[in-house]
Design a protein around this motif. Structure first.
Motif, short mmCIF file in Angstrom:
data_model
loop_
_atom_site.label_atom_id
_atom_site.label_comp_id
_atom_site.label_asym_id
_atom_site.label_seq_id
_atom_site.Cartn_x
_atom_site.Cartn_y
_atom_site.Cartn_z
N ARG A 186 36.57 46.86 48.63
CA ARG A 186 37.84 47.13 49.63
C ARG A 186 37.93 48.45 49.62
O ARG A 186 37.41 49.48 48.90
CB ARG A 186 38.93 46.51 48.70
N SER A 187 38.71 48.96 50.76
CA SER A 187 38.92 50.30 51.08
C SER A 187 40.51 50.59 50.79
O SER A 187 41.43 49.73 51.03
CB SER A 187 38.82 50.38 52.53
N VAL A 232 45.29 48.51 51.44
CA VAL A 232 44.07 48.01 50.86
C VAL A 232 43.51 47.13 51.86
O VAL A 232 44.38 46.04 52.37
CB VAL A 232 44.16 47.19 49.46
N ALA A 268 40.02 44.69 53.43
CA ALA A 268 38.61 44.16 53.24
C ALA A 268 37.70 44.68 53.81
O ALA A 268 37.93 45.14 54.97
CB ALA A 268 38.88 42.60 53.56
N TRP A 293 37.87 44.05 57.52
CA TRP A 293 39.08 45.23 57.83
C TRP A 293 40.30 44.56 58.14
O TRP A 293 41.22 45.16 58.70
CB TRP A 293 38.51 46.14 59.05
N LEU A 342 44.89 43.65 53.06
CA LEU A 342 44.79 42.55 51.87
C LEU A 342 46.24 42.94 51.32
O LEU A 342 46.83 41.74 50.74
CB LEU A 342 43.81 42.85 50.92
#
Length: 383
Positions: free
Chosen positions: A253-254, A266, A268, A272, A275
């Protein structure tokens, strides 16, 4: 508390540079050369101009640091001798830079005049100048501020045009440097490149969302990700723009700082999609992952900028709030992540925290410290 001195402490014997780094002293135009293993200050290098928004990149061997000053100064310093090797004032107002994949070129991103200049890393001789010229609303040529300059695989530099809403790539691998221009979102203010060097992502000040370029397939153009992440929410005043270069990737995750919101976003990494939104105590500036990806450390903008919050990357919960001092500006993890160094400008100190206990283990004195840059960056894309 370890004291800093003006005199440089030359190494008593041959040594490497893997545990060295630089701390910006923004008010005095100087940098401290530090040793992360010993928690020591080797000395101070002075005469670097306006460092109010300074950053550093390193030569491949980690010996030389290239310091980008706000006054357009590009300074080359030697960490082993404590010397200012060379300095050029290449613009009226600059905002960071990058070093090429092969270490041959240093590029500087400029506000005034808008554009990017590329220099030989050995001599600081100018190699190429790229004016950020675009077609304005009246149909005539205008010049844009450039932001979000990073290095990319293939000996490329990528940067954004704030006023034009564009992303440009500069290919330095060709005998004649090649420029490619792509349309992006409104007012890109900063950008990052993912650790694998594939995706270039620009934050947008003019809209809720981010612009992303897939460098494996640039022919697909720029796409928007996380559109409307703040839709239906009241935006807050933005006292300091978030810094995307210190973004976080953890557990697939970013983690992004939200513009105008007290949240960390956050997303995925596969599609993208958004989340989660993690509520934090202020407007985040830096959102950084520890090297083991287990923790996310967050700093904040004025007026609530005296604290750091630590997020568990698995549970997405804030697990600790720390108070390193007044006006926290920057964080830097040691190469393997056992510690993180945090600068507090108005407390004139840098605090070293253990990432295991989340407790301070040492404090170093510094004059109005801001950016902290360790030589491990020499081996990392985009830093």
């Amino acid at each position: 508390m370890a004291e800093s001195t003006g005199a440089f402490v030359a190494p008593a014997s041959l040594m490497g540079t893997g545990d060295l780094g630089l701390i910006i002293e923004r008010a005095t135009g100087s940098v401290l050369v530090i040793n992360t293993t010993q928690h020591s200050v080797l000395g101070r290098i002075e005469g670097l101009g306006d460092l109010s928004h300074a950053s550093v990149v390193y030569s491949r061997d980690g010996r030389y640091g290239y310091v980008f000053g706000r006054d357009g100064g590009l300074s080359k310093v030697d960490l082993l001798t404590g010397a200012l090797v060379n300095r050029v004032v290449q613009s009226g107002n600059s905002i960071g830079g990058a070093i090429s994949q092969d270490g041959r070129y240093v590029a500087v991103s400029n506000y005034e005049p808008g554009g990017v200049k590329v220099f030989d890393s050995e001599t600081l001789a100018l190699v190429v100048e790229v004016p950020a010229v675009y077609v304005g609303k009246d149909g005539g040529p205008e010049r844009s501020k450039t932001v979000g300059l990073v290095d990319a695989p293939g000996n490329r530099f990528i940067f954004s045009l704030f006023d034009a809403g564009q992303i440009w790539t500069l290919d330095m691998a060709e005998p004649t440097p090649q420029i490619h221009r792509l349309e992006a979102g409104e007012a890109p203010y900063d950008a990052l490149i993912t650790p694998d060097g594939r995706y270039y992502i620009a934050g947008l000040f003019g809209e809720d969302g981010l612009s992303m370029l897939d460098l494996w397939h640039p022919e697909s153009g720029v796409i928007e990700i996380l559109p409307g992440y703040g839709k239906g929410e009241q935006k807050l005043p933005v006292y300091k723009m978030p810094h995307l270069e210190g973004w976080a990737v953890a557990d697939g995750r970013s983690f992004f700082p939200a513009v105008g919101h007290h949240q960390v976003l956050v997303a995925a990494m596969d599609d993208w999609s958004l989340l989660e939104k993690i509520d934090v105590q202020g407007q985040p500036v830096f959102v950084m992952a520890s090297p083991d990806n287990r923790q996310i450390w967050v700093s904040f903008a004025h007026p609530r900028n005296d604290v750091i919050q630590v997020i568990d990357s698995e549970t997405l919960e804030v697990i600790k709030t720390l108070e390193p001092g007044k006006a926290v500006l920057h964080m830097e993890f040691t190469p393997r992540g056992e510690e993180v160094w945090v600068s507090a400008r108005d407390s004139n100190r840098v605090t070293v925290f253990s990432t295991r206990t989340l407790e301070p283990v040492n404090v170093l004195e510094a004059e109005k410290p801001s950016g902290i840059f360790f030589t491990s960056r020499a081996q990392t894309l985009g830093l």
